[in-house]
Design a protein around this motif. Structure first.
Motif, short mmCIF file in Angstrom:
data_model
loop_
_atom_site.label_atom_id
_atom_site.label_comp_id
_atom_site.label_asym_id
_atom_site.label_seq_id
_atom_site.Cartn_x
_atom_site.Cartn_y
_atom_site.Cartn_z
N VAL A 160 -7.16 -6.17 14.37
CA VAL A 160 -6.11 -6.73 13.53
C VAL A 160 -5.15 -5.60 13.14
O VAL A 160 -5.58 -4.56 12.64
N TYR A 161 -3.89 -5.82 13.41
CA TYR A 161 -2.86 -4.90 12.89
C TYR A 161 -1.96 -5.77 12.03
O TYR A 161 -1.48 -6.82 12.47
N GLY A 162 -1.78 -5.38 10.81
CA GLY A 162 -0.95 -6.21 9.95
C GLY A 162 -0.60 -5.47 8.69
O GLY A 162 -0.91 -4.29 8.53
N MET A 163 0.06 -6.20 7.81
CA MET A 163 0.52 -5.55 6.57
C MET A 163 0.69 -6.60 5.49
O MET A 163 0.95 -7.77 5.78
N SER A 164 0.57 -6.17 4.26
CA SER A 164 0.70 -7.10 3.14
C SER A 164 2.10 -7.71 3.11
O SER A 164 2.29 -8.80 2.58
N ASP A 196 5.62 2.22 11.28
CA ASP A 196 4.56 2.47 12.26
C ASP A 196 5.17 2.68 13.64
O ASP A 196 6.12 1.98 14.02
N VAL A 251 -0.78 0.62 18.37
CA VAL A 251 -0.26 1.49 17.32
C VAL A 251 -0.51 2.93 17.75
O VAL A 251 -1.65 3.31 18.02
N HIS A 280 -7.07 -7.09 -1.71
CA HIS A 280 -6.27 -6.64 -0.56
C HIS A 280 -5.93 -7.83 0.34
O HIS A 280 -6.77 -8.70 0.56
N GLN A 336 -3.95 -3.65 19.65
CA GLN A 336 -4.02 -4.32 18.34
C GLN A 336 -3.44 -5.74 18.44
O GLN A 336 -3.02 -6.32 17.45
N GLY A 354 -9.23 -3.72 10.95
CA GLY A 354 -7.82 -3.38 10.78
C GLY A 354 -7.65 -2.41 9.63
O GLY A 354 -8.61 -1.88 9.08
N GLY A 355 -6.40 -2.19 9.27
CA GLY A 355 -6.09 -1.27 8.16
C GLY A 355 -5.81 0.13 8.65
O GLY A 355 -5.05 0.88 8.03
N ALA A 356 -6.45 0.51 9.75
CA ALA A 356 -6.23 1.81 10.38
C ALA A 356 -6.64 1.65 11.83
O ALA A 356 -7.31 0.68 12.20
N ARG A 357 -6.25 2.61 12.66
CA ARG A 357 -6.49 2.51 14.10
C ARG A 357 -7.98 2.67 14.43
O ARG A 357 -8.62 3.60 13.98
N LYS A 364 6.20 7.10 8.63
CA LYS A 364 6.13 7.23 7.18
C LYS A 364 5.20 8.38 6.78
O LYS A 364 4.22 8.64 7.47
N LYS A 367 -3.81 3.57 1.88
CA LYS A 367 -2.66 4.39 2.21
C LYS A 367 -2.31 5.28 1.01
O LYS A 367 -2.20 4.80 -0.12
N SER A 417 0.84 -1.19 0.00
CA SER A 417 0.00 0.00 0.00
C SER A 417 0.88 1.24 0.00
O SER A 417 0.40 2.34 -0.14
P1 AMP Z 1 -1.51 -2.83 4.16
O1 AMP Z 1 -0.26 -3.46 3.71
O2 AMP Z 1 -2.27 -2.13 3.10
O3 AMP Z 1 -2.35 -3.80 4.93
O4 AMP Z 1 -1.12 -1.68 5.17
C1 AMP Z 1 -0.35 -1.94 6.29
C2 AMP Z 1 -0.30 -0.71 7.14
O5 AMP Z 1 -1.62 -0.33 7.55
C3 AMP Z 1 0.45 -0.88 8.44
O6 AMP Z 1 1.84 -0.77 8.29
C4 AMP Z 1 -0.13 0.25 9.26
O7 AMP Z 1 0.44 1.48 8.91
C5 AMP Z 1 -1.59 0.27 8.84
N1 AMP Z 1 -2.44 -0.53 9.75
C6 AMP Z 1 -2.88 -1.78 9.53
N2 AMP Z 1 -3.65 -2.18 10.57
C7 AMP Z 1 -3.68 -1.17 11.46
C8 AMP Z 1 -4.30 -0.98 12.75
N3 AMP Z 1 -5.07 -1.91 13.31
N4 AMP Z 1 -4.08 0.19 13.38
C9 AMP Z 1 -3.32 1.16 12.82
N5 AMP Z 1 -2.71 1.05 11.60
C10 AMP Z 1 -2.89 -0.10 10.93
#
Ligand code: AMP
Length: 558
Positions: free
Chosen positions: A326-330, A410, A422, A233, A350, A303-306, A427, A436, A190
């Protein structure tokens, strides 16, 4: 710092298994063939889904789409999109999953990097002509030979996806081309800077992510997962998403849009047990879902944002869903609150990494780990997380540390119980409804506008999206016509920028605030963007955030 473990250890410990992703996802075709796999207007059992995947994998070969060429898949949610994606994985032609809202500015570098042999797009619609954009990509990248179009109106040199899917005859030979260590699919990052970067996910690594995420989500054969956000996604695809639900023997429902009334209808009709949303949609769900007491069985993953703690508490209290943050990333790392965590952990954190072996490190400005509970940047490495991007971005070492860590950008705190909170980000990205928007990407394209002398992009608190995109522009004095938000957005569209990155607000100023040797002071701009009116000297008569909050697209779903 411990030395980095690697694939040999991940395999020896059983974290990575000798199994292909398509075999993991379709294994219930033999274990429980008659169970539903896809619900909705085109229902499929697990056995029929696997048969359709085999048939399409064989047809792709006949069309000349062969391993190891990747294929760009830019389709909205549909049964066809799911079958095509799994068929490509099975055929060893890794799908590059691209959100339908991406445009040539984002896709050109991806096609240049990965040289896909084919591209699948929706038919031309009222809002946008995907086949026309794809033909433009073909002209610039002649290796992109085949165009698969999902819709009736297909030009002579295009392949109708519907026709491909209709060929249900069992192939003579199952196409089974890849080794588990090879790339199963590509997600597109993203982004932290510039256009999205391809993230190669191997069968064995993504398989372990899918298994671990499915286990902590409580997915099983009776689960029904609603894909409310785009399956392109990673969250909806594999965290645990549709792949996790199918690998658990459950069923999936594929929503065509993230319109909340449509989603609530699907939840009721199909008996949905799990879904995943970004925070702005949670607020909408609370307003639309039928009220119920606490203790319900449905799981809402956010998830995806706070997500703010107050909204988090309202989920079980008002609609009776169980919340899972859920806090995570691709790129890989996944952290979930657990379904049996105390309410304050679920509402206020998270969660913790879901995969054994995933390491997290919280690092201060000096590059050293901070004290427990202190804020720092999250670095991660382990069996879930990639160690490099693909293509040109592979050479950019910036996001990957010397010890093999992925630097998330983050800011987090990790409590004594190991739960991640978080707290912000380093960034320069605007998180608009979970999508993003890298500031430098928008700035680079906006700077080409003849009426723009200088531009800086920052986020501002947006009532619908959490954050909106604010462009501060020093206009060109000799510009022919006054720069307005509408004109700037139109220009960005003509330059091939995805619409979700367009500024929601334009503020014309005389000068950008600077620090040090002349770097734009983004912190000052962010503070200004939080206010109704800008603080910087503005050209006479133009000092307002003009046309503020024009909205384009829905939360993460267009
Ligand atoms: P993506 O790879 O599109 O899933 O984006 C990953 C990024 O989304 C992370 O590095 C964070 O910056 C943000 N993100 C994902 N989940 C959260 C969450 N639960 N709270 C805050 N930021 C999040």
């Amino acid at each position: 710092m411990e030395a980095s473990r690697g694939p040999t250890e991940y395999r020896a410990r059983g974290w990575w298994r000798d199994e292909r992703l398509d075999d993991l996802v379709l294994r219930h075709a033999s274990e429980s063939p008659g169970r539903p796999a896809v619900l909705g207007p085109q229902p499929l059992t697990h056995a029929r889904l696997a048969a359709a995947v085999d048939a399409v994998a064989a047809r792709l070969q006949e069309l000349g789409v062969r391993a190891p060429s990747p294929v760009l898949v830019q389709l909205p949610n549909s049964v066809g999109m799911l079958v095509l994606t799994l068929a490509l994985i099975r055929a060893g032609c890794p799908p590059i999953l691209a959100h339908p809202s991406l445009r040539s500015h984002e896709l050109d570098p991806v096609v240049a990097d990965l040289a896909p042999a084919a591209m699948a797009v929706p038919a031309a619609g009222e809002v946008f002509d995907h086949p026309a954009m794809a033909r433009g990509l073909q002209e610039r990248h002649p290796g992109l030979r085949t165009l698969l179009v999902d819709g009736a109106a297909c030009a002579a040199d295009e392949v109708a996806l519907g026709g491909l899917l209709a060929s249900s005859a069992a192939p003579e030979r199952r196409v089974h081309a890849a080794d588990p260590s090879e790339t199963a699919l590509y997600f597109l990052s993203s982004g932290t800077t510039g256009p999205p970067k391809p993230i190669p996910r191997s069968h064995e690594a993504l398989g372990s992510v899918v298994r671990n995420a499915a286990a902590v989500s409580g997915l099983g054969p009776d689960s029904v997962y609603l894909a409310a956000l785009p399956v392109t996604h990673s969250f909806t695809c594999a965290h645990p998403g549709v792949l996790g639900a199918l690998a658990s023997g459950g069923a999936v429902v594929l929503a065509e849009s993230a319109d909340i009334e449509h989603l609530v209808e699907l939840v009721e009709e199909a008996g949905v047990t799990h879904t995943a949303l970004v925070p702005p949609l949670v607020a909408q769900l609370l307003a639309h879902a039928p009220p119920a007491g606490p203790g319900g069985a449905r799981v809402l993953q956010v998830g995806g944002a706070r997500l703010d703690a107050e909204t988090a508490r309202r989920v079980p209290a008002e609609i009776g869903w169980r919340l899972q943050q859920v806090y995570g990333m691709s790129e890989g790392l996944l952290s979930f609150t657990r379904l049996d965590d105390p309410q304050e952990v679920v509402a206020g954190t998270q969660g913790r990494p879901v995969a054994p072996g995933d390491e997290i490190l919280v690092v201060g400005e000096d590059g050293r780990p901070v004290d427990p509970g202190e804020q720092g940047e999250l670095w991660t490495r382990g069996p879930s997380t990639v160690t490099a991007y693909a293509g040109r971005a592979a050479a950019e070492a910036g996001r990957f540390g010397p010890e093999g860590h992925y630097r998330t950008g983050d800011l987090v705190r990790v409590g004594e119980d190991g739960n991640i909170v978080v707290t912000g980000r380093l960034k320069d990205v605007v998180n608009r409804a979970g999508e993003k928007v890298p500031a430098d990407d928008v700035e680079a394209v906006a700077a080409r506008h003849p009426g723009v002398r200088e531009v800086a992009v920052v986020g501002f608190p947006h009532p619908l999206y959490g954050e909106g995109v604010s462009a501060f522009v020093v206009p060109e004095e000799a510009g022919e016509e006054r720069l307005t938000l509408r004109r700037l957005r139109r220009f960005l569209g003509e330059e091939g920028l995805a619409a979700y990155k367009f500024p929601d607000r334009l503020v014309l100023v005389e000068a950008l605030p600077r620090i040090g040797i002349g770097k734009v002071d983004k912190a000052a701009l962010r503070r200004a963007a939080e206010q109704e009116a800008p603080r910087f000297p503005a050209p006479s008569g133009e000092a307002r955030p003009s046309d503020s909050t024009a909205s384009e697209g829905a939360a993460a779903g267009t």
